[in-house]
Design a protein around this motif. Structure first.
Motif: not given
Length: 158
Positions: A1-10, A73-80, A90-93
């Protein structure tokens, strides 16, 4: 399932940017509806991962960067958190990640490895990829039915 938003910061791999990422984490988690306690846990876990990454990036070279990705995501936050700049595929990682297992020599990953134990205690799921640099993926699930209870506890306990 894809995230509904993906935010990337450097950010530069410097300790003074940990606070910037803490604030961003807090803002994102608050917007998603996490409770005060969950947001505090997220801030501590992300700070630990960031601190580890800034230390690690400095060992390799000056002027290193840390990349932080937030998958909403609808049910969670993933932080990398990755200690080697670049952008996330994202998919590769996620395909290459494995669970955090206490049998690897944690000292090789991070000094003493205490940060990883703390992150694991505060988050629902922790995965690590450490072939070239280190990527830590932390997941916190959103328990919507508990939000009101936690909110009540906060207001009555203060």
């Amino acid at each position: 399932m894809e995230p509904f938003d993906f935010i990337e910061m450097k950010v530069p791999a410097k300790a003074e940017y940990v606070g910037v990422i803490r604030l961003s984490t807090s803002g994102i988690a608050n917007r998603m509806g996490f409770s005060y306690e969950e947001i505090e846990d997220l801030k501590v876990a992300v700070s630990e991962a960031m601190s580890n990454a800034t230390e690690h990036a400095y060992e390799n070279k000056d002027g290193g960067e840390v990349t932080i990705g937030f998958g909403l995501y609808q049910d969670r936050l993933e932080v990398m958190v990755a200690d080697r700049g670049g952008s996330f595929d994202l998919k590769k990682v996620k395909k290459e990640l494995g669970p955090f297992v206490n049998n690897e020599s944690i000292e090789d990953l991070r000094e003493g490895g205490f940060g990883l134990f703390l992150i694991e205690a505060l988050m629902d799921k922790v995965e690590i990829k450490n072939d070239y640099g280190v990527i830590v993926l932390m997941t916190k699930y959103l328990h919507e039915n508990e939000v009101d209870i936690n909110d009540d506890q906060i207001t009555t306990s203060q």
